[in-house]
Structures are given as structure tokens and as C-alpha cells.
Write a protein that holds these residues in place. Structure first.
Motif, PDB file in Angstrom:
ATOM      1  N   THR A  17       0.809  -1.345   0.038  1.00 48.86           N
ATOM      2  CA  THR A  17      -0.006   0.092  -0.018  1.00 48.86           C
ATOM      3  C   THR A  17       0.915   1.304  -0.071  1.00 48.86           C
ATOM      4  O   THR A  17       1.994   1.382   0.386  1.00 48.86           O
ATOM      5  N   LEU A  38      -5.299  -0.084  -8.541  1.00 48.59           N
ATOM      6  CA  LEU A  38      -5.671   0.001  -6.945  1.00 48.59           C
ATOM      7  C   LEU A  38      -4.642  -1.009  -6.203  1.00 48.59           C
ATOM      8  O   LEU A  38      -4.496  -2.085  -6.640  1.00 48.59           O
ATOM      9  N   VAL A  58      -6.733   1.392   0.877  1.00 48.81           N
ATOM     10  CA  VAL A  58      -6.705   1.266  -0.677  1.00 48.81           C
ATOM     11  C   VAL A  58      -6.219   2.565  -1.187  1.00 48.81           C
ATOM     12  O   VAL A  58      -6.534   3.536  -0.977  1.00 48.81           O
ATOM     13  N   THR A  59      -5.215   2.175  -2.030  1.00 53.38           N
ATOM     14  CA  THR A  59      -4.860   3.622  -2.767  1.00 53.38           C
ATOM     15  C   THR A  59      -4.772   3.378  -4.022  1.00 53.38           C
ATOM     16  O   THR A  59      -4.621   2.443  -4.907  1.00 53.38           O
ATOM     17  N   ASN A  60      -5.191   4.573  -4.641  1.00 58.81           N
ATOM     18  CA  ASN A  60      -5.177   4.692  -6.291  1.00 58.81           C
ATOM     19  C   ASN A  60      -3.707   4.935  -6.777  1.00 58.81           C
ATOM     20  O   ASN A  60      -3.249   5.956  -6.561  1.00 58.81           O
ATOM     21  N   GLN A  89     -10.817   6.764  -9.448  1.00 57.60           N
ATOM     22  CA  GLN A  89     -11.207   5.320  -9.481  1.00 57.60           C
ATOM     23  C   GLN A  89     -12.066   5.074  -8.515  1.00 57.60           C
ATOM     24  O   GLN A  89     -12.322   5.705  -7.374  1.00 57.60           O
ATOM     25  N   LEU A 107     -14.385   2.140  -6.200  1.00 56.01           N
ATOM     26  CA  LEU A 107     -14.142   0.860  -5.191  1.00 56.01           C
ATOM     27  C   LEU A 107     -15.248   0.533  -4.640  1.00 56.01           C
ATOM     28  O   LEU A 107     -15.915   1.179  -4.062  1.00 56.01           O
ATOM     29  N   SER A 118     -11.410  10.539   0.334  1.00 54.39           N
ATOM     30  CA  SER A 118     -12.336   9.913  -0.992  1.00 54.39           C
ATOM     31  C   SER A 118     -13.689  10.422  -0.726  1.00 54.39           C
ATOM     32  O   SER A 118     -13.921  11.033   0.149  1.00 54.39           O
ATOM     33  N   LEU A 136     -11.949   7.455  -5.289  1.00 56.55           N
ATOM     34  CA  LEU A 136     -10.554   7.751  -4.728  1.00 56.55           C
ATOM     35  C   LEU A 136     -10.227   8.797  -5.877  1.00 56.55           C
ATOM     36  O   LEU A 136     -10.213   8.564  -7.074  1.00 56.55           O
ATOM     37  N   PHE A 186      -6.085   7.830  -1.455  1.00 55.86           N
ATOM     38  CA  PHE A 186      -6.088   6.709  -0.732  1.00 55.86           C
ATOM     39  C   PHE A 186      -7.360   6.878   0.274  1.00 55.86           C
ATOM     40  O   PHE A 186      -7.822   7.960   0.507  1.00 55.86           O
TER      41      PHE A 186
END
Length: 117
Positions: free
Chosen positions: A2, A37, A54-56, A62, A64, A84, A97, A102
Motif C-alpha cells: 500500500t 488499486l 486502498v490506494t489509487n 477510480q 471501489l 475519498s 478515490l 487513498f
């Protein structure tokens, strides 16, 4: 892997409720969140606290659906950090994101609920 910023040493996202996910003995795994991601789940040793980050990885926004990346449970997903926007689609949480952004979400489970799954 991550790429979210590291956690501050003096504070735990979500407070003591999620501290076990950052403690010695916690389990870390990287579920597949797709090619755009990077995802990481931290689980407390007793299974009661789950933290998803979660990281773009891209320069484009994006979407999710985070629920499938965490165990099922009655507890809500709680926002623990990041940047986000969220909405709901068909009764499910959707996180959007920003480029290279993230989100960190947590779910606390009763240990009885964890073992019943």
C-alpha cells in the motif's frame, strides 16, 4: 504494497477499537483490488478489528466497492482516514478515490461473529 502515507506513531485511526490491527501479532494481507488499486488489510490477532487501506495508483479517479475486500459482518464500515467521496449503489458503499488518493476503512467484529463466518 500500500502506498498510503504511514500512520502516525502517536495515534491509531479509529482509536482503541482498531488498535489491535496495528499491534504485534496482527495479520497483514493484500487482497486483489484490480490493476489500478493497491489494497492492504490489517487484522487484529483475535480477529475483532479489520482495517482496509486502498490506494489509487493512477492519475485518474477510480471507484471501489470495499465490502468484498473485508470479511462480512454486521458492523458498519467506518471511515478512518484518507481522501475519498462515498455514495451508495444498490445498498453497497462506493468509494471514489482521487488520482493517487487513498482511503482507510475499518470494521470491528465480535470474535464470536468472526468464528461463525
Amino acid at each position: 504494497m500500500t502506498l498510503a502515507p504511514p500512520l502516525a506513531q502517536t495515534a491509531t485511526p479509529g482509536g482503541t477499537r482498531f488498535a489491535g490491527a496495528y499491534a504485534d501479532g496482527a495479520v497483514r494481507h493484500e487482497p486483489d483490488a484490480g490493476p489500478a488499486l493497491a489494497a492492504e488489510v490489517l487484522v487484529s490477532a483475535d480477529g475483532s478489528a479489520h482495517v482496509l487501506t486502498v490506494t489509487n495508483l493512477t492519475s485518474e479517479a477510480q471507484e471501489l466497492l470495499p465490502e468484498p475486500l473485508l470479511p462480512a459482518g454486521d458492523g458498519p464500515l467506518l471511515f478512518l482516514g484518507g481522501a475519498s467521496t462515498t455514495s451508495e449503489r444498490d445498498g453497497r458503499l462506493v468509494a471514489r478515490l482521487a488520482p493517487h488518493g487513498f482511503v482507510r476503512l475499518g470494521r470491528a467484529l465480535d470474535t464470536d461473529q468472526e468464528h461463525a463466518s
